[in-house]
Scaffold this motif. Structure first.
Motif, PDB file in Angstrom:
ATOM      1  N   VAL A 256       0.827  -1.202   0.000  1.00  0.00           N
ATOM      2  CA  VAL A 256       0.000   0.000   0.000  1.00  0.00           C
ATOM      3  C   VAL A 256       0.866   1.259   0.000  1.00  0.00           C
ATOM      4  O   VAL A 256       0.871   2.018  -0.976  1.00  0.00           O
ATOM      5  CB  VAL A 256      -0.968   0.021   1.210  1.00  0.00           C
ATOM      6  N   ILE A 257       1.607   1.496   1.062  1.00  0.00           N
ATOM      7  CA  ILE A 257       2.325   2.760   1.213  1.00  0.00           C
ATOM      8  C   ILE A 257       3.327   2.976   0.089  1.00  0.00           C
ATOM      9  O   ILE A 257       3.482   4.095  -0.420  1.00  0.00           O
ATOM     10  CB  ILE A 257       3.012   2.809   2.595  1.00  0.00           C
ATOM     11  N   ALA A 258       3.983   1.917  -0.333  1.00  0.00           N
ATOM     12  CA  ALA A 258       4.997   2.050  -1.381  1.00  0.00           C
ATOM     13  C   ALA A 258       4.406   2.405  -2.744  1.00  0.00           C
ATOM     14  O   ALA A 258       5.136   2.772  -3.666  1.00  0.00           O
ATOM     15  CB  ALA A 258       5.806   0.755  -1.501  1.00  0.00           C
ATOM     16  N   LEU A 259       3.077   2.313  -2.886  1.00  0.00           N
ATOM     17  CA  LEU A 259       2.442   2.662  -4.159  1.00  0.00           C
ATOM     18  C   LEU A 259       2.376   4.169  -4.383  1.00  0.00           C
ATOM     19  O   LEU A 259       2.165   4.619  -5.517  1.00  0.00           O
ATOM     20  CB  LEU A 259       1.021   2.095  -4.216  1.00  0.00           C
ATOM     21  N   ALA A 260       2.530   4.963  -3.330  1.00  0.00           N
ATOM     22  CA  ALA A 260       2.342   6.411  -3.429  1.00  0.00           C
ATOM     23  C   ALA A 260       3.242   7.005  -4.511  1.00  0.00           C
ATOM     24  O   ALA A 260       4.460   6.846  -4.487  1.00  0.00           O
ATOM     25  CB  ALA A 260       2.640   7.069  -2.081  1.00  0.00           C
ATOM     26  N   GLY A 261       2.636   7.674  -5.453  1.00  0.00           N
ATOM     27  CA  GLY A 261       3.368   8.348  -6.508  1.00  0.00           C
ATOM     28  C   GLY A 261       3.719   7.491  -7.705  1.00  0.00           C
ATOM     29  O   GLY A 261       4.193   8.011  -8.726  1.00  0.00           O
ATOM     30  N   ARG A 262       3.520   6.195  -7.611  1.00  0.00           N
ATOM     31  CA  ARG A 262       3.849   5.336  -8.745  1.00  0.00           C
ATOM     32  C   ARG A 262       2.854   5.543  -9.886  1.00  0.00           C
ATOM     33  O   ARG A 262       1.676   5.828  -9.652  1.00  0.00           O
ATOM     34  CB  ARG A 262       3.824   3.866  -8.343  1.00  0.00           C
ATOM     35  N   PRO A 263       3.304   5.387 -11.114  1.00  0.00           N
ATOM     36  CA  PRO A 263       2.371   5.509 -12.231  1.00  0.00           C
ATOM     37  C   PRO A 263       1.447   4.305 -12.302  1.00  0.00           C
ATOM     38  O   PRO A 263       1.851   3.185 -11.995  1.00  0.00           O
ATOM     39  CB  PRO A 263       3.293   5.568 -13.461  1.00  0.00           C
ATOM     40  N   LEU A 264       0.213   4.575 -12.672  1.00  0.00           N
ATOM     41  CA  LEU A 264      -0.734   3.496 -12.897  1.00  0.00           C
ATOM     42  C   LEU A 264      -0.234   2.629 -14.044  1.00  0.00           C
ATOM     43  O   LEU A 264       0.341   3.135 -15.008  1.00  0.00           O
ATOM     44  CB  LEU A 264      -2.085   4.103 -13.255  1.00  0.00           C
ATOM     45  N   ILE A 265      -0.421   1.334 -13.936  1.00  0.00           N
ATOM     46  CA  ILE A 265      -0.110   0.452 -15.052  1.00  0.00           C
ATOM     47  C   ILE A 265      -1.266   0.572 -16.032  1.00  0.00           C
ATOM     48  O   ILE A 265      -2.393   0.182 -15.722  1.00  0.00           O
ATOM     49  CB  ILE A 265       0.073  -1.002 -14.592  1.00  0.00           C
ATOM     50  N   GLY A 266      -1.002   1.127 -17.176  1.00  0.00           N
ATOM     51  CA  GLY A 266      -2.070   1.531 -18.069  1.00  0.00           C
ATOM     52  C   GLY A 266      -2.627   0.420 -18.918  1.00  0.00           C
ATOM     53  O   GLY A 266      -2.092  -0.685 -18.959  1.00  0.00           O
ATOM     54  N   PRO A 267      -3.737   0.720 -19.605  1.00  0.00           N
ATOM     55  CA  PRO A 267      -4.316  -0.268 -20.516  1.00  0.00           C
ATOM     56  C   PRO A 267      -3.479  -0.388 -21.782  1.00  0.00           C
ATOM     57  O   PRO A 267      -2.536   0.373 -21.998  1.00  0.00           O
ATOM     58  CB  PRO A 267      -5.695   0.314 -20.816  1.00  0.00           C
ATOM     59  N   GLN A 268      -3.847  -1.312 -22.606  1.00  0.00           N
ATOM     60  CA  GLN A 268      -3.151  -1.513 -23.870  1.00  0.00           C
ATOM     61  C   GLN A 268      -3.228  -0.251 -24.722  1.00  0.00           C
ATOM     62  O   GLN A 268      -4.178   0.521 -24.623  1.00  0.00           O
ATOM     63  CB  GLN A 268      -3.796  -2.655 -24.652  1.00  0.00           C
ATOM     64  N   PRO A 269      -2.238  -0.043 -25.583  1.00  0.00           N
ATOM     65  CA  PRO A 269      -2.331   1.079 -26.530  1.00  0.00           C
ATOM     66  C   PRO A 269      -3.615   0.975 -27.344  1.00  0.00           C
ATOM     67  O   PRO A 269      -4.038  -0.107 -27.743  1.00  0.00           O
ATOM     68  CB  PRO A 269      -1.094   0.885 -27.418  1.00  0.00           C
ATOM     69  N   GLY A 270      -4.244   2.111 -27.564  1.00  0.00           N
ATOM     70  CA  GLY A 270      -5.488   2.133 -28.312  1.00  0.00           C
ATOM     71  C   GLY A 270      -6.722   2.025 -27.455  1.00  0.00           C
ATOM     72  O   GLY A 270      -7.838   2.144 -27.964  1.00  0.00           O
ATOM     73  N   VAL A 271      -6.552   1.800 -26.132  1.00  0.00           N
ATOM     74  CA  VAL A 271      -7.681   1.695 -25.209  1.00  0.00           C
ATOM     75  C   VAL A 271      -7.744   2.965 -24.366  1.00  0.00           C
ATOM     76  O   VAL A 271      -6.718   3.443 -23.876  1.00  0.00           O
ATOM     77  CB  VAL A 271      -7.539   0.464 -24.294  1.00  0.00           C
ATOM     78  N   HIS A 272      -8.937   3.498 -24.190  1.00  0.00           N
ATOM     79  CA  HIS A 272      -9.103   4.714 -23.388  1.00  0.00           C
ATOM     80  C   HIS A 272      -8.654   4.469 -21.947  1.00  0.00           C
ATOM     81  O   HIS A 272      -9.112   3.519 -21.304  1.00  0.00           O
ATOM     82  CB  HIS A 272     -10.574   5.144 -23.363  1.00  0.00           C
ATOM     83  N   PRO A 273      -7.773   5.312 -21.391  1.00  0.00           N
ATOM     84  CA  PRO A 273      -7.483   5.236 -19.956  1.00  0.00           C
ATOM     85  C   PRO A 273      -8.642   5.830 -19.164  1.00  0.00           C
ATOM     86  O   PRO A 273      -9.642   6.272 -19.744  1.00  0.00           O
ATOM     87  CB  PRO A 273      -6.226   6.093 -19.819  1.00  0.00           C
ATOM     88  N   VAL A 274      -8.520   5.841 -17.854  1.00  0.00           N
ATOM     89  CA  VAL A 274      -9.582   6.395 -17.006  1.00  0.00           C
ATOM     90  C   VAL A 274      -9.809   7.861 -17.363  1.00  0.00           C
ATOM     91  O   VAL A 274      -8.873   8.662 -17.391  1.00  0.00           O
ATOM     92  CB  VAL A 274      -9.218   6.266 -15.516  1.00  0.00           C
ATOM     93  N   ALA A 275     -11.064   8.216 -17.619  1.00  0.00           N
ATOM     94  CA  ALA A 275     -11.411   9.579 -18.003  1.00  0.00           C
ATOM     95  C   ALA A 275     -11.227  10.524 -16.816  1.00  0.00           C
ATOM     96  O   ALA A 275     -11.477  10.165 -15.663  1.00  0.00           O
ATOM     97  CB  ALA A 275     -12.854   9.636 -18.498  1.00  0.00           C
ATOM     98  N   THR A 276     -10.808  11.748 -17.121  1.00  0.00           N
ATOM     99  CA  THR A 276     -10.545  12.742 -16.077  1.00  0.00           C
ATOM    100  C   THR A 276     -11.774  12.990 -15.217  1.00  0.00           C
ATOM    101  O   THR A 276     -11.679  13.129 -13.996  1.00  0.00           O
ATOM    102  CB  THR A 276     -10.073  14.058 -16.713  1.00  0.00           C
ATOM    103  N   ARG A 277     -12.957  13.036 -15.829  1.00  0.00           N
ATOM    104  CA  ARG A 277     -14.164  13.358 -15.057  1.00  0.00           C
ATOM    105  C   ARG A 277     -14.465  12.263 -14.027  1.00  0.00           C
ATOM    106  O   ARG A 277     -14.926  12.556 -12.915  1.00  0.00           O
ATOM    107  CB  ARG A 277     -15.358  13.560 -15.988  1.00  0.00           C
TER     108      ARG A 277
END
Length: 319
Positions: A256-277
């Motif tokens: 848990v704590i060590a996750l702070a600030g790490r980049p999210l492991i993203g979806p495959q190229p061509g797939v929408h990431p989590v929308a800002t809203r």
């Protein structure tokens, strides 16, 4: 009288998708106490701390008081309040409820209906859970409140329930290549993934669409922590960890704590990431407290392959 409809349409302050689970939490608490003592009263001074705890753990990040739902739930026809002077609430101020010795309980009509039809209680609970909380918290919330339900009691029809896409879980897990977007966990038994779930960012109960850009593939642990507001997603799709989380064990630090600030492991190229809203809604309505600074730990995941691909910024879909 349609008690399920009343449970589904509690009058709540809403604006821009804001969460206001104050009345639902009080009603769930009252249903639990009905199981213990069908005619017992709940004196505000005696239950105030219980209600504060529930609001702190399952309510929105902003501070609130249990006096608000204790007074205002009366207007929904499922709850009554009285003092030594007779029926009626003395107001929504904590000092007034305490000084007047205010006590509340379910209305006589609702109590009578649940005596005639014992399964009604469980069906009302299901409506309240579906309307206001994600599925990952349902069992835990019932346990925290003290509700004891048989599986059959929660069966039944909830008013106006939206239908989820049957294939969406598979689409989300495929989009994230069957690994947790926070930690990279990718366990399987044979070819079947285990411990991986398709989590909503903006909760389904609050209008969150069943689209890939509102979903994450998360392991069971991080799904629960995400829905409890321990984890979030910040600008640049980096992982947020709440300062309210306390864990001294090596496991808590690592997972848990060590996750702070790490980049999210993203979806495959061509797939929408989590929308800002959707990400902003979760930060405002679910994530608790200030964020921990980025952990001073190596960020290499050493998993190789696509599992180590961080998502630094939203991608533009290519197809």
């Amino acid at each position: 009288m349609d008690w399920l409809e009343r449970a589904a349409t509690l009058r709540q302050w809403t604006k821009g998708g804001a969460r206001a689970p104050h009345k639902p939490l009080l009603l769930l608490y009252a249903l639990s106490r009905f199981q213990e003592d069908a005619d017992g009263e709940l004196f505000y001074s005696a239950v105030e701390e219980d209600l504060k705890r529930l609001l702190a753990e399952y309510g929105p990040p902003n501070k609130t008081t249990p006096a608000y739902p204790f007074h205002h739930l009366v207007s929904d026809g499922v709850w009554e309040v009285r003092t030594a002077h007779g029926p009626g609430s003395p107001g929504s101020a904590v000092r007034d409820l305490r000084a007047a010795g205010a006590a509340g309980r379910l209305t006589p009509e609702l109590r009578a209906a649940m005596r005639r039809e014992p399964s009604l209680l469980g069906r009302m609970v299901r409506v309240l859970l579906d309307q206001h909380f994600p599925p990952s918290l349902h069992g835990e919330l019932c346990e925290a409140i003290g509700l004891e339900l048989e599986p059959a009691e929660t069966d039944g029809l909830s008013p106006a329930r939206r239908r989820r896409g049957r294939r969406m879980r598979e689409l989300v897990l495929t989009a994230y290549e069957y690994q947790c977007a926070f930690c990279g966990y990718d366990g399987r038994i044979g070819t079947v993934p285990v411990g991986l779930e398709a989590a909503h960012v903006r909760w389904w109960a609050f209008g969150g669409p069943d689209d890939v850009d509102n979903r994450l593939c998360l392991c069971s642990l991080h799904h629960k922590l995400f829905d409890k507001g321990v984890l979030g997603i910040g600008d640049g799709h980096h992982i947020l960890v709440s300062q309210h989380f306390v864990g001294r064990s090596p496991a808590a630090r690592e997972h848990v704590i060590a996750l702070a600030g790490r980049p999210l492991i993203g979806p495959q190229p061509g797939v929408h990431p989590v929308a800002t809203r959707h990400r902003s809604w979760h930060t405002d309505q679910v994530f608790h407290g200030a964020t921990r600074p980025a952990a001073n730990l190596p960020r290499s995941r050493s998993r190789g392959g696509s599992g180590s691909r961080p998502q630094v910024s939203p991608r533009t879909p290519t197809g």
